[in-house]
Design an enzyme around this catalytic site. Structure first.
Site, PDB file in Angstrom:
ATOM      1  N   THR A 161      35.178  36.114  45.472  1.00  0.00           N
ATOM      2  CA  THR A 161      35.186  37.289  44.593  1.00  0.00           C
ATOM      3  C   THR A 161      33.835  38.034  45.006  1.00  0.00           C
ATOM      4  O   THR A 161      32.312  36.940  44.465  1.00  0.00           O
ATOM      5  CB  THR A 161      35.533  37.321  42.244  1.00  0.00           C
ATOM      6  N   ASP A 162      33.733  39.124  43.759  1.00  0.00           N
ATOM      7  CA  ASP A 162      32.608  39.941  43.264  1.00  0.00           C
ATOM      8  C   ASP A 162      32.208  39.174  42.193  1.00  0.00           C
ATOM      9  O   ASP A 162      32.425  38.498  41.154  1.00  0.00           O
ATOM     10  CB  ASP A 162      32.435  41.183  44.126  1.00  0.00           C
ATOM     11  N   ALA A 163      30.761  40.538  41.915  1.00  0.00           N
ATOM     12  CA  ALA A 163      30.286  40.367  40.296  1.00  0.00           C
ATOM     13  C   ALA A 163      31.102  40.641  39.638  1.00  0.00           C
ATOM     14  O   ALA A 163      31.146  40.654  38.441  1.00  0.00           O
ATOM     15  CB  ALA A 163      29.251  41.599  40.397  1.00  0.00           C
ATOM     16  N   VAL A 167      36.830  39.924  40.741  1.00  0.00           N
ATOM     17  CA  VAL A 167      37.753  40.474  41.851  1.00  0.00           C
ATOM     18  C   VAL A 167      37.519  40.051  43.227  1.00  0.00           C
ATOM     19  O   VAL A 167      36.593  40.178  43.539  1.00  0.00           O
ATOM     20  CB  VAL A 167      38.025  41.415  41.792  1.00  0.00           C
TER      21      VAL A 167
END
Length: 152
Positions: A14-16, A19
């Site tokens: 996931t990203d920041a 998601v």
């Protein structure tokens, strides 16, 4: 009939915003592609280190329809499609959230879709060549073989 690969999304995927990171989705699709090769009996070490055949990706595309987050279970359908050239194929990926009851209902929209286009080359000469027999068998097993061109 497509090959189906199952995978749990990890925190590192996931990203920041929490998601799935777009590049990670392509990596997961490639993981599913590799699993389908193994399921067809193609040994990955020989396939990816061949001195006579390389199958680079020449195009990739992703569409996100629902957010995918850490901990979700995915079912990734791998559907290879032969092209009109005997040196090419495309893979269409459908990514479904397993936690949804309508997982494989044909009317359910996948959480994401992706596609990759591949070309077969000689890695030394960098010229196109026909797909090897094992890959043509893989196309037949999990997808659609190369369409027959009309004869003149």
């Amino acid at each position: 009939m497509p090959y189906t690969h199952h995978r749990t999304l990890r925190f590192a995927d996931t990203d920041a915003a929490g998601v799935i990171y777009f590049a990670t989705l392509l990596s997961i699709c490639h993981e599913a592609y590799e699993a389908s090769l193994i399921a067809s009996g193609i040994p990955l070490p020989e396939f990816f280190r061949s001195q006579t055949v390389a199958i680079p990706i020449t195009q990739a595309h992703i569409d996100f329809h629902q957010p995918l987050t850490c901990g979700q279970q995915l079912a990734i359908q791998v559907h290879p499609i032969g092209q009109n050239k005997p040196s090419e194929f495309q893979i269409q990926y459908q990514l479904y959230r397993v936690d949804r009851s309508e997982l494989l209902d044909p009317h359910t929209r996948p959480a994401a879709q992706a596609s990759t286009r591949h070309v077969c080359i000689n890695p030394t000469l960098r010229h196109r060549q026909d797909l090897p027999p094992a890959l043509r068998q893989w196309l037949t097993q999990w997808g659609e073989p190369t369409p027959q061109l009309p004869s003149d």
